[in-house]
Write an enzyme that holds these catalytic residues in place. Structure first.
Site, PDB file in Angstrom:
ATOM      1  N   ASP A 104      37.097  35.317  24.179  1.00 44.47           N
ATOM      2  CA  ASP A 104      37.197  36.020  22.906  1.00 44.47           C
ATOM      3  C   ASP A 104      38.068  35.187  21.967  1.00 44.47           C
ATOM      4  OD1 ASP A 104      39.808  36.418  23.707  1.00 44.47           O
ATOM      5  OD2 ASP A 104      39.538  38.527  24.178  1.00 44.47           O
ATOM      6  N   SER A 105      38.203  35.633  20.743  1.00 44.60           N
ATOM      7  CA  SER A 105      38.811  34.777  19.720  1.00 44.60           C
ATOM      8  C   SER A 105      40.285  35.038  19.469  1.00 44.60           C
ATOM      9  CB  SER A 105      38.072  34.989  18.395  1.00 44.60           C
ATOM     10  OG  SER A 105      38.266  36.329  17.948  1.00 44.60           O
ATOM     11  N   GLY A 106      40.814  36.151  19.989  1.00 42.46           N
ATOM     12  CA  GLY A 106      42.140  36.605  19.596  1.00 42.46           C
ATOM     13  C   GLY A 106      42.066  37.680  18.531  1.00 42.46           C
ATOM     14  N   GLY A 107      40.850  37.950  18.048  1.00 40.51           N
ATOM     15  CA  GLY A 107      40.682  38.949  16.995  1.00 40.51           C
ATOM     16  C   GLY A 107      41.065  40.350  17.422  1.00 40.51           C
ATOM     17  N   PHE A 108      40.821  40.698  18.700  1.00 37.92           N
ATOM     18  CA  PHE A 108      41.170  42.046  19.144  1.00 37.92           C
ATOM     19  C   PHE A 108      42.680  42.244  19.130  1.00 37.92           C
ATOM     20  CE2 PHE A 108      41.936  45.472  22.226  1.00 37.92           C
ATOM     21  CZ  PHE A 108      41.106  46.445  21.689  1.00 37.92           C
ATOM     22  N   GLY A 132      34.621  45.802  16.444  1.00 39.00           N
ATOM     23  CA  GLY A 132      35.184  46.993  15.807  1.00 39.00           C
ATOM     24  C   GLY A 132      34.938  48.254  16.594  1.00 39.00           C
ATOM     25  N   ASP A 149      31.304  44.100  28.105  1.00 36.81           N
ATOM     26  CA  ASP A 149      32.522  43.819  28.867  1.00 36.81           C
ATOM     27  C   ASP A 149      33.502  44.960  28.662  1.00 36.81           C
ATOM     28  OD1 ASP A 149      35.278  42.818  27.304  1.00 36.81           O
ATOM     29  OD2 ASP A 149      33.484  42.783  26.047  1.00 36.81           O
ATOM     30  N   CYS A 178      27.200  53.018  47.860  1.00 32.34           N
ATOM     31  CA  CYS A 178      27.618  51.714  47.341  1.00 32.34           C
ATOM     32  C   CYS A 178      27.565  50.661  48.437  1.00 32.34           C
ATOM     33  CB  CYS A 178      29.032  51.808  46.764  1.00 32.34           C
ATOM     34  SG  CYS A 178      29.624  50.249  46.060  1.00 32.34           S
ATOM     35  N   CYS A 216      29.220  47.683  48.277  1.00 33.83           N
ATOM     36  CA  CYS A 216      30.301  46.709  48.104  1.00 33.83           C
ATOM     37  C   CYS A 216      31.123  46.548  49.383  1.00 33.83           C
ATOM     38  CB  CYS A 216      31.204  47.096  46.934  1.00 33.83           C
ATOM     39  SG  CYS A 216      32.394  48.415  47.280  1.00 33.83           S
ATOM     40  N   CYS A 262      33.406  49.665  50.231  1.00 35.30           N
ATOM     41  CA  CYS A 262      32.727  50.834  50.800  1.00 35.30           C
ATOM     42  C   CYS A 262      32.124  50.548  52.172  1.00 35.30           C
ATOM     43  CB  CYS A 262      31.648  51.312  49.832  1.00 35.30           C
ATOM     44  SG  CYS A 262      32.329  51.955  48.279  1.00 35.30           S
ATOM     45  N   HIS A 289      35.327  47.530  44.019  1.00 29.12           N
ATOM     46  CA  HIS A 289      34.353  48.623  43.985  1.00 29.12           C
ATOM     47  C   HIS A 289      33.939  48.969  42.557  1.00 29.12           C
ATOM     48  CE1 HIS A 289      32.288  52.392  44.505  1.00 29.12           C
ATOM     49  NE2 HIS A 289      33.105  52.898  43.605  1.00 29.12           N
TER      50      HIS A 289
END
Length: 379
Positions: free
Chosen positions: A94-98, A218, A268, A306, A308, A311, A337
């Protein structure tokens, strides 16, 4: 040479949902896809090998946090993120925008970029559109994000208009600053809050600039689900169908299902691993808090449906013991999990699209989950 290609493999005849293939220098990704978040070049408590075992195709890292620790120059000297963290699959940064949103109390926005107070030691630091791309170029990720402002919700129209116009200028500057366009893809980020005309303006402006893919930003800033879906509808209408679409920071199962229906390819979210570290599991029977006394002598798997590692090998009683004893293994097992649950969901979605029955699958899934009970963000 293109740093990224995207092919639509199949469009569901029942719903219009799409199955795609995203190809980068470090491998291909079948979409729709859920991407685990590895903020500091690690998905907390998990190894790259464990991520591969649960079917993870691509992970995220955070530009702002890696800029602070260890610094992009260290990562670059190591050979880039892939060598540094021993992960050979695709990586998105990501860009750092968040952080412009999440660190709003310690930052100041100017036309040239954002001045932050380092949340670790209080030092003043600056990240603008040029600097963000330079950091990401040094990190060596496969997919870069444009630097943007992510305003909180709700937001006044006049401020949002100013913000979108500035973010558009930053996107143009960022693209001009991109030094490795042949090996690293760059996505633009659509902003505009809940306002249809601003979302349209943002999307169309970014398409005019031209990017390898487009993100819907956003979101996950305080809005309810109905507003989130409006933001999606207002944005996706104006994005090219031949380019990948990424809904940023959203990964609850209901939002994934609704997003796929609207044409989103990538998702994500940090919450599956964050709630796991606090003892919460997402299961086919609903959300459970493993710390509860009712699981003290429950020797059944966390989720009988599940596949995984957790489990397959461990009981609720043991997981409760680990969590209540504050053992790190408990955080690892619950994180494995929760991530596998969402990755398996996207695998099932891919199969449903392939078989032209996505609407049927979505309806069947919702019938198994009571989304009206207390269960914030679909977890």
């Amino acid at each position: 040479m293109k740093p990224l290609t995207f092919e639509i493999i199949h469009t569901c005849k029942e719903s219009g949902a799409r199955l795609g293939k995203l190809t980068t220098a470090h491998g291909s990704v079948i979409t729709p896809v859920f991407m685990p978040v590895g903020t500091l070049a690690t998905v907390k408590f998990l190894t790259p090998e464990q991520l591969k075992d649960i079917g993870s195709q691509i992970i995220l890292a955070n530009t702002y946090h890696l800029h602070l620790r260890p610094g992009e120059s260290v990562v670059e000297k190591a050979g880039g993120l892939h060598q540094f963290m021993n992960y050979d699959g695709p990586i998105l940064t990501d860009s750092g925008g968040f952080q412009v949103f999440s660190l709003s109390k310690t930052r100041k926005i100017e036309e040239e970029g954002v001045y932050f107070r380092n949340h670790i030691n209080g030092d003043l630091l600056f990240i603008g559109p040029k600097q963000s791309i330079e950091i990401q170029n040094a990190l060596g990720s496969d997919i870069l994000m444009s630097f943007d402002e992510c305003p909180a919700y709700p937001c006044q129209y006049d401020y949002m208009k100013e913000s979108v116009e500035r973010t558009t200028r930053w996107a143009k500057t960022g693209k001009q600053s991109h030094k490795k366009p042949d090996t690293q893809a760059l996505f633009g980020i659509v902003q505009g809050g809940e306002f249809a005309d601003l979302r349209k303006y943002s999307a169309e402006s970014l398409v005019d600039i031209g990017f390898d893919g487009y993100s819907i930003g956003g979101t996950s800033v305080g809005e309810d689900k109905e507003t989130l879906y409006k933001m999606l509808d207002y944005s996706l209408e104006y994005l090219p169908i031949e380019k990948p679409r990424y809904l940023m920071g959203v990964g609850s199962y209901d939002a994934i299902l609704e997003g796929v229906l609207r044409g989103v390819d990538m998702f994500d979210c940090v919450l599956p691993t964050r709630i796991a570290r606090h003892g919460t599991a997402i299961t086919s029977a609903g959300r459970i808090n493993i710390k509860k006394a009712e699981f003290k002598e429950d020797f059944s798997p966390l989720d009988e449906n599940c596949d995984c590692y957790t489990c397959t090998n461990y009981s609720k009683a043991y997981l409760r013991h680990l969590k209540n004893s504050d053992e790190g293994l408990g955080k690892t097992l619950l994180s494995l999990h929760n991530l596998r649950f969402l990755i398996k969901l996207t695998e099932d979605i891919q199969e449903a699209i392939k078989n032209d029955r996505y609407l049927s699958f979505k309806e069947e899934f919702f019938q198994r989950f009571d989304l009206n009970k207390p269960n914030p963000r679909g977890f």
